[in-house]
Enzyme design. Structure first.
Site, PDB file in Angstrom:
ATOM      1  N   SER A 126       0.836  -1.195   0.000  1.00  0.00           N
ATOM      2  CA  SER A 126       0.000   0.000   0.000  1.00  0.00           C
ATOM      3  C   SER A 126       0.872   1.246   0.000  1.00  0.00           C
ATOM      4  CB  SER A 126      -0.858  -0.018   1.271  1.00  0.00           C
ATOM      5  OG  SER A 126      -1.411   1.251   1.510  1.00  0.00           O
ATOM      6  N   TYR A 150      -1.611  -1.140  10.908  1.00  0.00           N
ATOM      7  CA  TYR A 150      -1.898  -1.676   9.568  1.00  0.00           C
ATOM      8  C   TYR A 150      -0.711  -1.407   8.640  1.00  0.00           C
ATOM      9  CZ  TYR A 150      -3.568  -1.628   4.746  1.00  0.00           C
ATOM     10  OH  TYR A 150      -3.670  -1.816   3.383  1.00  0.00           O
ATOM     11  N   LYS A 154       2.287  -3.965   6.746  1.00  0.00           N
ATOM     12  CA  LYS A 154       2.701  -3.997   5.330  1.00  0.00           C
ATOM     13  C   LYS A 154       4.211  -3.802   5.211  1.00  0.00           C
ATOM     14  CE  LYS A 154      -1.381  -4.493   3.424  1.00  0.00           C
ATOM     15  NZ  LYS A 154      -1.765  -5.781   2.829  1.00  0.00           N
TER      16      LYS A 154
HETATM   17  P1  NAD Z   1     -11.077  -6.877   1.268  1.00  0.00           P
HETATM   18  O1  NAD Z   1     -11.266  -6.907   2.742  1.00  0.00           O
HETATM   19  O2  NAD Z   1     -12.238  -6.598   0.415  1.00  0.00           O
HETATM   20  O3  NAD Z   1     -10.420  -8.260   0.788  1.00  0.00           O
HETATM   21  C1  NAD Z   1      -9.589  -9.035   1.608  1.00  0.00           C
HETATM   22  C2  NAD Z   1     -10.119 -10.459   1.573  1.00  0.00           C
HETATM   23  O4  NAD Z   1      -9.279 -11.300   2.357  1.00  0.00           O
HETATM   24  C3  NAD Z   1     -11.538 -10.571   2.138  1.00  0.00           C
HETATM   25  O5  NAD Z   1     -12.332 -11.302   1.228  1.00  0.00           O
HETATM   26  C4  NAD Z   1     -11.350 -11.352   3.445  1.00  0.00           C
HETATM   27  O6  NAD Z   1     -12.475 -12.173   3.732  1.00  0.00           O
HETATM   28  C5  NAD Z   1     -10.109 -12.151   3.159  1.00  0.00           C
HETATM   29  N1  NAD Z   1      -9.275 -12.527   4.317  1.00  0.00           N
HETATM   30  C6  NAD Z   1      -8.821 -11.707   5.307  1.00  0.00           C
HETATM   31  N2  NAD Z   1      -8.022 -12.418   6.134  1.00  0.00           N
HETATM   32  C7  NAD Z   1      -7.972 -13.690   5.658  1.00  0.00           C
HETATM   33  C8  NAD Z   1      -7.310 -14.869   6.071  1.00  0.00           C
HETATM   34  N3  NAD Z   1      -6.521 -14.901   7.146  1.00  0.00           N
HETATM   35  N4  NAD Z   1      -7.494 -15.998   5.336  1.00  0.00           N
HETATM   36  C9  NAD Z   1      -8.292 -15.987   4.238  1.00  0.00           C
HETATM   37  N5  NAD Z   1      -8.923 -14.897   3.803  1.00  0.00           N
HETATM   38  C10 NAD Z   1      -8.764 -13.766   4.508  1.00  0.00           C
HETATM   39  O7  NAD Z   1      -9.890  -5.851   0.976  1.00  0.00           O
HETATM   40  P2  NAD Z   1      -9.382  -5.266  -0.397  1.00  0.00           P
HETATM   41  O8  NAD Z   1      -9.730  -3.827  -0.436  1.00  0.00           O
HETATM   42  O9  NAD Z   1      -9.785  -6.138  -1.514  1.00  0.00           O
HETATM   43  O10 NAD Z   1      -7.813  -5.345  -0.156  1.00  0.00           O
HETATM   44  C11 NAD Z   1      -7.044  -6.456  -0.578  1.00  0.00           C
HETATM   45  C12 NAD Z   1      -5.605  -6.258  -0.118  1.00  0.00           C
HETATM   46  O11 NAD Z   1      -5.109  -5.035  -0.647  1.00  0.00           O
HETATM   47  C13 NAD Z   1      -5.415  -6.174   1.386  1.00  0.00           C
HETATM   48  O12 NAD Z   1      -4.225  -6.851   1.730  1.00  0.00           O
HETATM   49  C14 NAD Z   1      -5.283  -4.682   1.648  1.00  0.00           C
HETATM   50  O13 NAD Z   1      -4.514  -4.421   2.795  1.00  0.00           O
HETATM   51  C15 NAD Z   1      -4.561  -4.238   0.393  1.00  0.00           C
HETATM   52  N6  NAD Z   1      -4.802  -2.819   0.084  1.00  0.00           N
HETATM   53  C16 NAD Z   1      -6.090  -2.361  -0.050  1.00  0.00           C
HETATM   54  C17 NAD Z   1      -6.317  -1.026  -0.316  1.00  0.00           C
HETATM   55  C18 NAD Z   1      -7.724  -0.505  -0.427  1.00  0.00           C
HETATM   56  O14 NAD Z   1      -7.916   0.711  -0.355  1.00  0.00           O
HETATM   57  N7  NAD Z   1      -8.731  -1.316  -0.645  1.00  0.00           N
HETATM   58  C19 NAD Z   1      -5.237  -0.137  -0.450  1.00  0.00           C
HETATM   59  C20 NAD Z   1      -3.937  -0.634  -0.322  1.00  0.00           C
HETATM   60  C21 NAD Z   1      -3.737  -1.987  -0.058  1.00  0.00           C
HETATM   61  C1  UD1 Z   2      -6.602   5.342   3.844  1.00  0.00           C
HETATM   62  C2  UD1 Z   2      -5.625   4.787   4.829  1.00  0.00           C
HETATM   63  C3  UD1 Z   2      -4.458   4.158   4.105  1.00  0.00           C
HETATM   64  C4  UD1 Z   2      -4.948   3.126   3.089  1.00  0.00           C
HETATM   65  C5  UD1 Z   2      -5.925   3.820   2.138  1.00  0.00           C
HETATM   66  C6  UD1 Z   2      -6.510   2.906   1.122  1.00  0.00           C
HETATM   67  C7  UD1 Z   2      -5.895   6.292   6.763  1.00  0.00           C
HETATM   68  C8  UD1 Z   2      -5.242   7.316   7.626  1.00  0.00           C
HETATM   69  N1  UD1 Z   2      -5.180   5.838   5.724  1.00  0.00           N
HETATM   70  O1  UD1 Z   2      -5.937   6.338   3.111  1.00  0.00           O
HETATM   71  O2  UD1 Z   2      -3.599   3.524   5.024  1.00  0.00           O
HETATM   72  O3  UD1 Z   2      -3.860   2.586   2.367  1.00  0.00           O
HETATM   73  O4  UD1 Z   2      -7.001   4.355   2.918  1.00  0.00           O
HETATM   74  O5  UD1 Z   2      -7.352   1.968   1.726  1.00  0.00           O
HETATM   75  O6  UD1 Z   2      -6.993   5.864   7.025  1.00  0.00           O
HETATM   76  N2  UD1 Z   2     -12.201  11.658   3.530  1.00  0.00           N
HETATM   77  C9  UD1 Z   2     -13.204  12.546   3.868  1.00  0.00           C
HETATM   78  N3  UD1 Z   2     -14.351  12.034   4.406  1.00  0.00           N
HETATM   79  C10 UD1 Z   2     -14.542  10.694   4.627  1.00  0.00           C
HETATM   80  C11 UD1 Z   2     -13.504   9.811   4.261  1.00  0.00           C
HETATM   81  C12 UD1 Z   2     -12.329  10.323   3.723  1.00  0.00           C
HETATM   82  O7  UD1 Z   2     -13.072  13.748   3.686  1.00  0.00           O
HETATM   83  O8  UD1 Z   2     -15.597  10.303   5.143  1.00  0.00           O
HETATM   84  C13 UD1 Z   2     -10.981  12.203   2.912  1.00  0.00           C
HETATM   85  C14 UD1 Z   2      -9.706  11.926   3.690  1.00  0.00           C
HETATM   86  O9  UD1 Z   2      -9.455  12.921   4.630  1.00  0.00           O
HETATM   87  C15 UD1 Z   2      -8.668  11.897   2.538  1.00  0.00           C
HETATM   88  C16 UD1 Z   2      -9.450  11.341   1.354  1.00  0.00           C
HETATM   89  O10 UD1 Z   2     -10.821  11.566   1.660  1.00  0.00           O
HETATM   90  O11 UD1 Z   2      -8.251  13.198   2.249  1.00  0.00           O
HETATM   91  C17 UD1 Z   2      -9.243   9.867   1.118  1.00  0.00           C
HETATM   92  O12 UD1 Z   2      -9.488   9.157   2.317  1.00  0.00           O
HETATM   93  P1  UD1 Z   2      -9.534   7.559   2.379  1.00  0.00           P
HETATM   94  O13 UD1 Z   2     -10.409   7.041   1.321  1.00  0.00           O
HETATM   95  O14 UD1 Z   2      -9.838   7.164   3.786  1.00  0.00           O
HETATM   96  O15 UD1 Z   2      -8.041   7.130   1.984  1.00  0.00           O
HETATM   97  P2  UD1 Z   2      -6.648   7.607   2.608  1.00  0.00           P
HETATM   98  O16 UD1 Z   2      -6.815   8.501   3.758  1.00  0.00           O
HETATM   99  O17 UD1 Z   2      -5.824   8.085   1.466  1.00  0.00           O
END
Ligand code: NAD
Ligand code: UD1
Length: 352
Positions: A126, A150, A154
């Protein structure tokens, strides 16, 4: 011959979209997911979109016995490791659960991959590993830090994975590890069919699901966190990326590892690669684009900053283009249109 990809967490938001793109690209897919944050319905819809089968194993990636069985029963060419917990606020309240899930699932997976001789891995990292950025846009070589458990999970995993090729050299391993750490920026959007998308179990923490839930009437109004940042309009700036572009980035990563990317040599060792668009946009710009493109109001109010937020964060995405031949294709209009299409057609997510 068709290669099979193991997708942990494949029923989740990014995982389900990646399964679609892997199947469309001709890969077979085996998913392990414990459904702790997802619904099996997502995978049924993946099958409907692609008209192909997904082998689904409901279980925990920390279960090494289960993993052993999966590697014995399927000829896996590479793994994509999405499974993990991802809510920043929750990770501050229950750090041990986050370290347990995120670290132990990765350890178990790598141990069983090594035992099975499968050493091609794509890991979900991330942009959070850049901490509070001093320079923008963010390049992969910048210093890393974590501001919450979190993010630290990572960071620790990235470090742990970097030790694997070192050991290969010492052990003169016949088949060395090849690991791609994909650092995602802010995934939004949904598949254009509107049948799969992001379905947060509780109140959304992230901006886009909050916007869509306000627009559909599930929540009264959006709080815009902070309007006094040194940005274009005072609100936070992020690099939002369409989840379908992100999913395609995973296919490119797998193609690279398996030598299927013409003109590019497969990555050896460990490479961190940003997946972002390279463009930052503000909260108000995103809210306005959503209202205008979809012709739907999003009531909102400006409130105090959210603790821990940075003013701006966006990627330099050149490395992904150079090494993976990948760049984004979908713009902000597509992001807000597809997010709304998914939410409008599935007002309660998969739970309806
Ligand atoms: P998500 O929660 O929708 O998907 C994660 C999946 O993993 C879920 O289906 C959950 O049931 C499963 N899971 C969790 N722990 C498990 C375990 N121990 N064994 C088997 N299954 C398990 O999340 P996502 O948004 O799809 O994110 C996927 C990955 O990407 C995560 O590792 C997250 O940290 C990373 N990531 C997400 C974002 C984001 O904004 N969505 C940003 C940066 C990184
Ligand atoms: C968050 C996580 C980051 C993660 C990323 C993607 C935090 C501090 N960081 O980042 O670790 O990798 O999500 O999953 O939580 N915002 C509003 N109102 C809301 C929600 C968000 O104004 O109700 C604003 C936030 O202040 C920010 C932007 O929208 O400026 C994006 O927020 P968000 O979607 O939560 O992502 P990040 O903060 O970038």
């Amino acid at each position: 011959m068709t290669s099979t990809i193991l997708v942990t967490g494949g029923a989740g938001y990014i995982g389900s979209h990646t399964c679609v793109e892997l199947l469309n690209a001709g890969y077979d897919v085996v998913v392990i997911d414990n459904l702790s944050n997802s619904s099996p319905e997502a995978l049924k819809r993946v099958e409907a979109i692609t008209n192909k089968n997904v082998s689904f194993i409901e279980g925990d990636v920390r279960n090494r016995k289960l993993l052993k069985k999966v590697f014995a029963e399927h000829s896996i060419a590479a793994a994509i490791h999405f499974a993990g917990l991802k809510a920043v606020g929750e990770s501050c309240q229950m750090p041990l659960a986050y370290y347990d899930n995120n670290l132990n699932s990765t350890l178990a997976l790598c141990q069983e991959m090594e035992a099975a001789g499968v050493k091609n891995l794509v890991f979900s990292s991330s942009a959070t590993v850049y901490g509070d950025p001093e320079t923008l846009p963010l390049t992969e070589d910048l210093p890393l830090s974590a501001t919450n458990p979190y993010g630290r999970s990572k960071l620790i995993i990235e470090e742990m994975l970097r030790d694997l090729p070192e050991a290969d050299t010492l052990n003169k391993a016949e088949k060395p590890w090849a690991v791609i750490l994909l650092r995602y920026f802010n995934p939004v959007g949904a598949h254009e069919s509107g049948t799969i998308g992001e379905d947060p179990k509780d109140t959304p923490n992230n901006l886009m699901p909050y916007i869509t839930q306000v627009a559909v009437g599930r929540r009264e109004k959006l709080s815009v966190f902070g309007s006094d940042y040194d940005t274009v309009d005072g609100t936070g700036v992020r690099d939002y990326i369409h989840v379908v572009d992100l999913a395609k980035g995973h296919v490119c990563a797998v193609n690279n590892l398996l030598g299927n990317l013409s003109g590019k040599s497969p990555i050896t060792g460990v490479e961190a690669i940003n997946l972002g668009t390279g463009n930052g946009i503000s909260v108000l710009e995103l809210v306005n684009a959503f209202s205008t493109i979809n012709d739907v109001p999003v009531p909102h109010e400006l409130v105090a900053r959210r603790p821990g937020d940075v003013a701006a964060c966006y990627a330099n995405a050149d490395k992904a283009s150079e090494l993976l031949d990948w760049s984004t294709e979908l713009d902000v209009d597509a992001m807000v249109k597809d997010s709304w299409h998914w939410q409008k057609t599935n007002p309660k997510g998969y739970g309806q």
